[in-house]
Design a protein around this motif. Sequence first.
Motif, short mmCIF file in Angstrom:
data_model
loop_
_atom_site.label_atom_id
_atom_site.label_comp_id
_atom_site.label_asym_id
_atom_site.label_seq_id
_atom_site.Cartn_x
_atom_site.Cartn_y
_atom_site.Cartn_z
N ASP A 4 1.04 -1.61 0.23
CA ASP A 4 0.52 0.31 0.34
C ASP A 4 0.93 1.23 -0.02
OD1 ASP A 4 -1.74 2.14 0.34
OD2 ASP A 4 -3.22 0.97 1.92
N ARG A 228 -20.45 -1.03 4.84
CA ARG A 228 -20.29 -2.37 4.36
C ARG A 228 -21.22 -3.32 3.43
NH1 ARG A 228 -16.77 -5.95 3.98
NH2 ARG A 228 -18.14 -7.43 4.49
N GLU A 230 -22.26 -1.36 0.83
CA GLU A 230 -22.03 0.28 0.02
C GLU A 230 -23.66 0.93 -0.29
OE1 GLU A 230 -20.76 -1.95 -2.62
OE2 GLU A 230 -19.08 -2.34 -2.06
N ASN A 278 -13.76 2.25 1.60
CA ASN A 278 -12.55 1.44 2.41
C ASN A 278 -12.04 2.34 3.99
OD1 ASN A 278 -12.92 -0.52 0.75
ND2 ASN A 278 -11.39 -0.49 -0.72
N LYS A 279 -11.51 3.47 3.32
CA LYS A 279 -10.92 4.24 4.50
C LYS A 279 -11.71 4.89 5.13
CE LYS A 279 -6.95 6.00 2.19
NZ LYS A 279 -5.18 7.06 1.63
N PHE A 281 -14.33 3.16 6.24
CA PHE A 281 -14.84 1.88 7.41
C PHE A 281 -13.55 1.61 8.28
CE2 PHE A 281 -14.09 -3.01 7.70
CZ PHE A 281 -15.25 -2.93 8.32
N ARG A 282 -12.18 1.81 8.30
CA ARG A 282 -11.19 1.76 8.33
C ARG A 282 -10.94 2.75 9.66
NH1 ARG A 282 -5.54 0.43 7.32
NH2 ARG A 282 -5.33 2.96 8.13
N GLU A 312 -1.78 -5.13 10.04
CA GLU A 312 -2.37 -4.46 8.83
C GLU A 312 -0.69 -3.94 8.04
OE1 GLU A 312 -3.48 -0.88 6.29
OE2 GLU A 312 -2.93 -0.03 8.25
N GLN A 321 -3.79 -6.46 -0.35
CA GLN A 321 -4.67 -5.09 0.24
C GLN A 321 -5.77 -5.81 0.39
OE1 GLN A 321 -2.95 -1.95 0.81
NE2 GLN A 321 -4.85 -2.16 2.54
N GLU A 322 -6.60 -6.07 -0.16
CA GLU A 322 -8.64 -6.31 1.00
C GLU A 322 -7.76 -7.18 1.71
OE1 GLU A 322 -12.21 -8.56 0.30
OE2 GLU A 322 -11.44 -8.98 -1.88
N ASP A 325 -6.63 -5.02 4.79
CA ASP A 325 -7.62 -4.14 6.00
C ASP A 325 -8.63 -4.58 6.03
OD1 ASP A 325 -7.08 -1.63 4.26
OD2 ASP A 325 -8.61 -2.39 2.29
N ASN A 326 -8.66 -6.71 6.12
CA ASN A 326 -9.38 -6.99 7.10
C ASN A 326 -8.24 -7.20 8.78
OD1 ASN A 326 -11.52 -7.65 5.82
ND2 ASN A 326 -11.11 -9.08 4.76
#
Length: 416
Positions: A4, A228, A230, A278-279, A281-282, A312, A321-322, A325-326
């Motif tokens: 990343d 989650r 969307e 994504n961000k 969610f982070r 991470e 990358q996915e 993130d998890n």
Amino acid sequence: MFNDPDLASDAAGTVPPAGVNTALSRQAIVDDRRAVFGYALFEQPRDRANDSTVVLDAVSDSGAKAIAGEKIVFLHCAIENLDSVHLDLLDPDKVVLEVITRDGSTAEDIERGLAGLTKIRESGFRLAFGPAVLEPAYASWKPLASYVKLEMSGLERDQAERYVKAARSTTRAEVVAEQVDTVEQYEMMRRFGVKLFQGQWFSQPAVISDKSVQASQATIIQLINLVRREADLDEIEELIKRDPTLSFKLLRMINSCGFGLSVEITSFRHAVMILGLNKLFRWATLLMTVSRPGGAAPAAGTTAVVRGRLMELLAAELMPQEDCDNAFVVGVFSLLDTLLGMPLDQALSSVTLPQPVLDALLRNEGQLAPFLALTKACESGDDVAFAKAADELQLSNHQVNWAHLQALMWADQLDR
């Protein structure tokens, strides 16, 4: 090293120490309100008989503030090697030297040590000693002690009480109870008047009860669930606008250095568009971690953030990358039971999370479980667990050490 580019940019300007064969660990020292007082830095494998060379290098290269924020750090130093420590590279206002004594030291050894310790103390450094300093042979060292550290492992109640009384009556030092791993140990030492603690106790739930989630946390959970699935941008923006505290924290946090954005965010819709789901969610997982109901331990919130970032960074060595993130979410949510004061399965039941995250958190299964085990071992000083998890992931001590240092620095940069 990093998949990343945002992660790689966080490490820019810092050079990893070469030839590192041990790993850096940081453990919080907390006060009797469970707030972070400082950090003990040590190496793994942990050898209390030797200097913490990696730690000293990391602090002198990066600075104590980069590793511990505004808090002080405790560094191990063997008494006979103090002359070789480059004290001019360390900030005496930020560093406490934890002096390791040898069994069987002679009167001449103690007298030689006194001269060096006096010089160090006069240069502004505070000194911490183990219980040996309370013995008659070390009487000349007692005026130099700022802290006396007592290991709770194997220490009986009567002996602990004697040590605390001796420290109070013969020194001006503050007692630090270390290796405090249970509530019973913490309560016992607090009854003796001890106000500083180090160990795993702070990351355990202080109260497990069937309490409801506070309003602000309920909003965060709604936000996580909207992201989650969307949901429409208008729906997400409306939720954020309904909670003034959430709105303020969103704008403040995403404008901080933690997300590396080059433009200033001025509206909630703009924030969501720029960040992306994504961000967002982070950020929501981070916010859940640092919203502390009912006086939950601040140290636990900091530990959770470090866990997420470390997982991470380690996953970035091996996964797309996915999955990284998890890994971040697993680390951050691994202390959710402590932060919310309820069992972990109950806390997670209200949030829609990817299956790999649930597998790691609830069943200790799946590809993310070894990363969580390694991250926990970095905190605990458990050399066996550390070696097993690092070997399973085929990560070197150098890789783990470097990622852990970056995670510590990143977590302390976040404006919470």
